[in-house]
Design a protein around this motif. Structure first.
Motif, mmCIF file in Angstrom:
data_model
loop_
_atom_site.group_PDB
_atom_site.id
_atom_site.type_symbol
_atom_site.label_atom_id
_atom_site.label_comp_id
_atom_site.label_asym_id
_atom_site.label_seq_id
_atom_site.Cartn_x
_atom_site.Cartn_y
_atom_site.Cartn_z
ATOM 1 N N ASP A 1 0.814 -1.219 0.000
ATOM 2 C CA ASP A 1 0.000 0.000 0.000
ATOM 3 C C ASP A 1 0.849 1.273 0.000
ATOM 4 O O ASP A 1 0.492 2.266 0.633
ATOM 5 N N PHE A 2 1.972 1.250 -0.724
ATOM 6 C CA PHE A 2 2.844 2.412 -0.833
ATOM 7 C C PHE A 2 3.541 2.370 -2.181
ATOM 8 O O PHE A 2 3.477 1.371 -2.895
ATOM 9 N N ASN A 3 4.178 3.460 -2.536
ATOM 10 C CA ASN A 3 4.935 3.550 -3.782
ATOM 11 C C ASN A 3 6.134 2.597 -3.669
ATOM 12 O O ASN A 3 7.039 2.848 -2.878
ATOM 13 N N PRO A 4 6.159 1.506 -4.426
ATOM 14 C CA PRO A 4 7.162 0.465 -4.199
ATOM 15 C C PRO A 4 8.540 0.750 -4.819
ATOM 16 O O PRO A 4 9.033 0.012 -5.661
ATOM 17 N N THR A 5 9.161 1.826 -4.348
ATOM 18 C CA THR A 5 10.559 2.056 -4.696
ATOM 19 C C THR A 5 11.410 1.056 -3.923
ATOM 20 O O THR A 5 10.970 0.502 -2.902
ATOM 21 N N ALA A 6 12.620 0.831 -4.351
ATOM 22 C CA ALA A 6 13.515 -0.081 -3.622
ATOM 23 C C ALA A 6 13.703 0.396 -2.183
ATOM 24 O O ALA A 6 13.729 -0.414 -1.252
ATOM 25 N N GLU A 7 13.792 1.708 -1.996
ATOM 26 C CA GLU A 7 13.974 2.261 -0.659
ATOM 27 C C GLU A 7 12.775 1.954 0.244
ATOM 28 O O GLU A 7 12.939 1.532 1.399
ATOM 29 N N ASN A 8 11.577 2.156 -0.285
ATOM 30 C CA ASN A 8 10.368 1.881 0.499
ATOM 31 C C ASN A 8 10.181 0.391 0.764
ATOM 32 O O ASN A 8 9.726 -0.001 1.840
ATOM 33 N N ILE A 9 10.540 -0.436 -0.202
ATOM 34 C CA ILE A 9 10.447 -1.887 -0.004
ATOM 35 C C ILE A 9 11.410 -2.325 1.096
ATOM 36 O O ILE A 9 11.066 -3.142 1.955
ATOM 37 N N VAL B 1 10.037 -7.960 9.933
ATOM 38 C CA VAL B 1 10.846 -9.040 10.492
ATOM 39 C C VAL B 1 11.343 -8.683 11.887
ATOM 40 O O VAL B 1 11.958 -7.626 12.092
ATOM 41 N N GLU B 2 11.104 -9.576 12.825
ATOM 42 C CA GLU B 2 11.553 -9.379 14.198
ATOM 43 C C GLU B 2 13.075 -9.271 14.251
ATOM 44 O O GLU B 2 13.788 -10.020 13.590
ATOM 45 N N ASN B 3 13.557 -8.321 14.999
ATOM 46 C CA ASN B 3 14.985 -8.082 15.235
ATOM 47 C C ASN B 3 15.743 -7.574 13.997
ATOM 48 O O ASN B 3 16.965 -7.502 14.017
ATOM 49 N N CYS B 4 15.027 -7.212 12.955
ATOM 50 C CA CYS B 4 15.696 -6.691 11.753
ATOM 51 C C CYS B 4 16.166 -5.268 12.023
ATOM 52 O O CYS B 4 15.441 -4.455 12.598
ATOM 53 N N TYR B 5 17.401 -4.991 11.609
ATOM 54 C CA TYR B 5 17.935 -3.640 11.761
ATOM 55 C C TYR B 5 18.431 -3.060 10.443
ATOM 56 O O TYR B 5 18.672 -1.868 10.328
ATOM 57 N N LYS B 6 18.554 -3.924 9.397
ATOM 58 C CA LYS B 6 19.049 -3.431 8.111
ATOM 59 C C LYS B 6 18.566 -4.347 6.997
ATOM 60 O O LYS B 6 18.535 -5.572 7.154
ATOM 61 N N VAL B 7 18.198 -3.720 5.875
ATOM 62 C CA VAL B 7 17.818 -4.469 4.679
ATOM 63 C C VAL B 7 18.546 -3.852 3.491
ATOM 64 O O VAL B 7 18.557 -2.630 3.327
ATOM 65 N N GLU B 8 19.139 -4.709 2.682
ATOM 66 C CA GLU B 8 19.775 -4.288 1.437
ATOM 67 C C GLU B 8 19.006 -4.905 0.288
ATOM 68 O O GLU B 8 18.728 -6.108 0.302
ATOM 69 N N ILE B 9 18.681 -4.106 -0.710
ATOM 70 C CA ILE B 9 17.985 -4.603 -1.889
ATOM 71 C C ILE B 9 18.800 -4.240 -3.117
ATOM 72 O O ILE B 9 19.043 -3.068 -3.399
#
Length: 111
Positions: A73-81, A89-97
């Motif tokens: 329900d948002f503009n699916p840019t890589a940054e927003n994804i 995700v529980e305990n997630c602190y960083k995501v790289e796409i």
């Protein structure tokens, strides 16, 4: 501190709306490579930071082989994804796409 990283491959389509006309406004697809980073000071009752299977269930099963504009329900840019994944995700602190070999977006929670 304990750290884990889960790698996901996600195939999907999206279009991105912007203030200026770009080719990304047309429906197109990617084979994203996603790294989900989690950490915890203590392990959970299963002796894990976060269950790898749970990460796949929460993320891969929801958006793989989908039109992201239809399931998010948002503009699916890589940054927003990246931010959305981190919030799921529980305990997630960083995501790289990695959207392509040359294009990567990172979302990281500031401590």
């Amino acid at each position: 501190m304990y750290y884990v990283r889960k790698r996901l491959e996600i195939a999907g389509a999206h279009y991105v709306t912007t203030d200026r006309q770009t080719k990304c406004e047309e429906l197109h697809g990617h084979n994203w490579i996603v790294y989900v980073h989690c950490k915890a000071k203590e392990l959970n009752e299963d002796s894990m930071v976060t269950d790898f299977t749970e990460i796949k269930r929460l993320i891969h099963n929801k958006i793989d082989h989908k039109n992201l504009n239809e399931v998010l329900d948002f503009n699916p840019t890589a940054e927003n994804i990246a931010k959305w994944i981190c919030e799921q995700v529980e305990n997630c602190y960083k995501v790289e796409i990695w959207e392509s070999e040359n294009n990567k977006a990172i979302y990281e929670i500031d401590d």
